[in-house]
Design a protein around this motif. Structure first.
Motif, short mmCIF file in Angstrom:
data_model
loop_
_atom_site.label_atom_id
_atom_site.label_comp_id
_atom_site.label_asym_id
_atom_site.label_seq_id
_atom_site.Cartn_x
_atom_site.Cartn_y
_atom_site.Cartn_z
N THR A 163 -7.19 8.00 5.88
CA THR A 163 -5.77 8.00 6.25
C THR A 163 -5.10 6.74 5.75
N GLN A 164 -3.80 6.85 5.57
CA GLN A 164 -3.02 5.71 5.12
C GLN A 164 -2.88 4.72 6.27
N SER A 201 0.82 -1.20 0.00
CA SER A 201 0.00 0.00 0.00
C SER A 201 0.85 1.26 0.00
N ASN A 202 2.16 1.07 0.08
CA ASN A 202 3.06 2.22 0.15
C ASN A 202 3.00 3.03 -1.14
N ARG A 229 -6.13 -1.43 13.66
CA ARG A 229 -6.57 -0.96 12.36
C ARG A 229 -8.07 -1.15 12.21
N SER A 230 -8.62 -2.17 12.84
CA SER A 230 -10.05 -2.42 12.74
C SER A 230 -10.78 -1.62 13.80
N ARG A 231 -12.00 -1.24 13.49
CA ARG A 231 -12.80 -0.50 14.46
C ARG A 231 -13.60 -1.43 15.36
N LEU A 232 -13.57 -2.73 15.09
CA LEU A 232 -14.27 -3.68 15.95
C LEU A 232 -13.58 -3.75 17.30
N PRO A 233 -14.34 -3.88 18.38
CA PRO A 233 -13.70 -4.03 19.69
C PRO A 233 -12.87 -5.31 19.74
N SER A 288 -5.40 6.33 -2.06
CA SER A 288 -6.82 6.03 -2.08
C SER A 288 -7.61 7.01 -2.94
N GLY A 289 -7.18 8.24 -3.00
CA GLY A 289 -7.93 9.24 -3.73
C GLY A 289 -8.97 9.94 -2.86
N LYS A 290 -9.17 9.44 -1.68
CA LYS A 290 -10.12 10.06 -0.75
C LYS A 290 -9.30 10.88 0.25
#
Length: 134
Positions: A23-24, A12-13, A47-51, A17-19
């Protein structure tokens, strides 16, 4: 015919994203800090928003916990309903006692009134007798 070679980024470096608001993503690493003789390890940035608890536990564990919470809620609702029924019963008893006391009071007043009426009637009758009128 000279074709321009575009290299494909393997990570991904090299991609964007274009958005503008996105954030990276970065690698998750532990951050170690030293504070006064104690080694403190802070949790890695997720990285995940899940608890964390949701990601690590199995479906059965989560369902068991959910069922337990529902059972507790149901029990609390039953207890609350029983308490409300008891309060309503006490209130009903108090209202019945109050009505009975008011009825008793009303009957006593009526009895006193009737006694006064009867006494007045007797006094009037007594004034009409031959003994008194002569």
């Amino acid at each position: 015919m000279d074709a321009q070679v575009v290299s494909l980024a393997s990570s991904s470096n090299g991609r964007l994203s274009g958005k503008s608001w996105k954030t990276q993503k970065s690698a998750t690493v532990y951050v170690l800090h030293y504070f006064s003789k104690h080694l403190l390890t802070f949790p890695r940035p997720r990285r995940s928003r899940l608890p964390q608890g949701v990601k690590t536990k199995s479906w059965d564990d989560r369902m068991r916990k959910t069922q337990q919470a529902l059972a507790i809620k149901k029990l609390e609702a039953e207890l609350k309903e029983e308490k409300q029924v008891e309060i309503q019963r006490r209130r009903q008893i108090t209202q019945e006692r109050k009505k009975a006391a008011e009825e008793r009071q009303r009957l006593e007043e009526d009895k006193a009134k009737m006694g006064a009426r009867k006494a007045a009637r007797l006094r009037r009758k007594a004034g009409r007798t031959k003994k008194i009128n002569g």
